[in-house]
Design a protein around this motif. Sequence first.
Motif, PDB file in Angstrom:
ATOM      1  N   PHE A 288       0.831  -1.203   0.000  1.00 56.81           N
ATOM      2  CA  PHE A 288       0.000   0.000   0.000  1.00 56.81           C
ATOM      3  C   PHE A 288       0.864   1.250   0.000  1.00 56.81           C
ATOM      4  N   TYR A 289       1.943   1.242   0.770  1.00 56.04           N
ATOM      5  CA  TYR A 289       2.812   2.406   0.838  1.00 56.04           C
ATOM      6  C   TYR A 289       3.590   2.608  -0.453  1.00 56.04           C
ATOM      7  N   VAL A 290       3.981   1.522  -1.100  1.00 55.39           N
ATOM      8  CA  VAL A 290       4.660   1.656  -2.392  1.00 55.39           C
ATOM      9  C   VAL A 290       3.756   2.385  -3.380  1.00 55.39           C
ATOM     10  N   GLY A 291       2.501   1.940  -3.468  1.00 58.10           N
ATOM     11  CA  GLY A 291       1.560   2.592  -4.374  1.00 58.10           C
ATOM     12  C   GLY A 291       1.256   4.015  -3.964  1.00 58.10           C
ATOM     13  N   LEU A 292       1.091   4.269  -2.661  1.00 61.51           N
ATOM     14  CA  LEU A 292       0.787   5.608  -2.186  1.00 61.51           C
ATOM     15  C   LEU A 292       1.915   6.588  -2.517  1.00 61.51           C
ATOM     16  N   ILE A 293       3.152   6.168  -2.252  1.00 59.01           N
ATOM     17  CA  ILE A 293       4.294   7.044  -2.526  1.00 59.01           C
ATOM     18  C   ILE A 293       4.405   7.332  -4.021  1.00 59.01           C
ATOM     19  N   ALA A 294       4.263   6.289  -4.850  1.00 62.49           N
ATOM     20  CA  ALA A 294       4.375   6.480  -6.298  1.00 62.49           C
ATOM     21  C   ALA A 294       3.286   7.414  -6.819  1.00 62.49           C
ATOM     22  N   LEU A 295       2.049   7.213  -6.361  1.00 64.33           N
ATOM     23  CA  LEU A 295       0.942   8.065  -6.828  1.00 64.33           C
ATOM     24  C   LEU A 295       1.105   9.501  -6.352  1.00 64.33           C
ATOM     25  N   THR A 296       1.570   9.686  -5.123  1.00 62.03           N
ATOM     26  CA  THR A 296       1.767  11.033  -4.603  1.00 62.03           C
ATOM     27  C   THR A 296       2.843  11.774  -5.377  1.00 62.03           C
ATOM     28  N   VAL A 297       3.946  11.095  -5.674  1.00 55.77           N
ATOM     29  CA  VAL A 297       5.016  11.722  -6.458  1.00 55.77           C
ATOM     30  C   VAL A 297       4.508  12.092  -7.850  1.00 55.77           C
TER      31      VAL A 297
END
Length: 518
Positions: A246-255
């Motif tokens: 979940f954090y991998v996806g969250l960080i990528a989407l936020t960037v």
Amino acid sequence: MPHPPAAEVDLRRVRRRAFWGAFTVLWVLAATWALASPLLSGPDENAHVVKAAAVARGELGGRSSADNPGSGLVDVPDFYRATMTYPICFAFKPEATPDCVTPLPEGDAAQVEVESTTWMVRNNPVYYAVVGLPTLLPPGEAVLYLMRIVSAALCAAVLAWGFREVAGLARGSLPLLGLTAALTPMVVYLTSTVNPSALEISAALTLWVSLLALVRDPDPDRLRSRAAGIAVVAVLLANSRGTSPFYVGLIALTVAAIGPWSGVVQVLRDRRSWPWLGATVVGTVASLAWTASAGTLEAGGAEHPELGFLSTALRTLTDTGDFLVVSIGRFGWLDTSMPVLAVVVLCALVGALPVLAFALAQGGTGSPFPWSSWWPSPSPSSCTRGRHARSGTSGPRATRSRSPSACSRWRASSPGTPAGPSPKRPVAGCCARSCRGSPSVSLVGFVTNLRRYAVGASGSWRDLLGGAWAPPVSAGLLLAVQVLALAAGTVLAMRGWSGTDAEPDALAAPRPAADAAS
């Protein structure tokens, strides 16, 4: 074969020094914490140790209980079975010192294979495969300390890669400060214990800065190496815990959302990034497959409905305030808190950074979205204890792009406006206070944890170095090494933010080609 430009050679040297300097300081800091804390005094550390010993012997999943999917049985030497009861006499008891423990098995008896319980039986095995390697040695207390040292080295290497990426930026001082500010005492403490949360937090923080540097400071010549580093960090993050994908996806989407979008598109269109993007996807899918097949998120099962996913998620949201305090410093089995004043001071130091970012970005762009020229981070919480929520909130607190400064853009877009004072002076003051204040708070956390185990949470400070319990190495020596490491880290950070930035107006003009290759 032509030689690289001198500027490129200098930048390589800067990045190399940043990596090894950060790695050395962070590893020494975590190693002193590891030796200054009693064995198995970290949160759930005994269960993690048993899991690591089983994974090192090829037992990845164990035999889970039908009524409690989070717990089960594995086959390990009797030494590791005994660790499950070792901290009972002092865990959750702030006034109890570890001199109350029953000694662990020794000799041939310690090596007899037996069944042992662990409530980490269904966790992803990647982290445990690394830290479990020392358990293949003859069992003993030294092995448990070695497991901590190995975990600290892994986390320090991952974090050092983030410092390396920041060191390669043209405007790297504020990103460096934000990265340093994210290393709260709790983060350093967790890296000193056997706990996959330490890897999750370290990898999440490095993934934040690496992705932001990639899209905001593009360099085609370095794309392959940067993409490879990002892929390794992302896969480690995805496989650290059940909720980590979940954090991998969250960080990528936020960037991708805060952009600039042109930088994101440039990376995605370059075929040199595709193999590493594919490796990241494969590693993340593998983590999801393990979580689904092993039932990692099934929590307590029918016998413990209060530990279900939805109920835990709700409790996480309602306890966010407490989790923020935990993310700064609550040690041991979450039974040892830092002094309130130290928490307030660190909150003030860290909180000043996004305020400064917002103020300068608002003044420079006229946009209600300060992330158009700064790098903030969201604050999600995971469905578990506060130490796990650090992954979403461990992004750099106030980091800046390579583009012209907010104040210089504002002056350029406002004809007839006086140039005014450079923002470098207030920024420098903020940087200096944070660089000097954060290590002091970290030292307070170290001595608070040491005191709790030496004499109890309310024991006399005068007996800190000679209490009922003492670490295997002189407490005075560990304290001295901690002070020296914090001082060295402060010097490196101060040099980093004071020596890398040009004046704001200097970035408004085109840069030479040699200087652009970072």
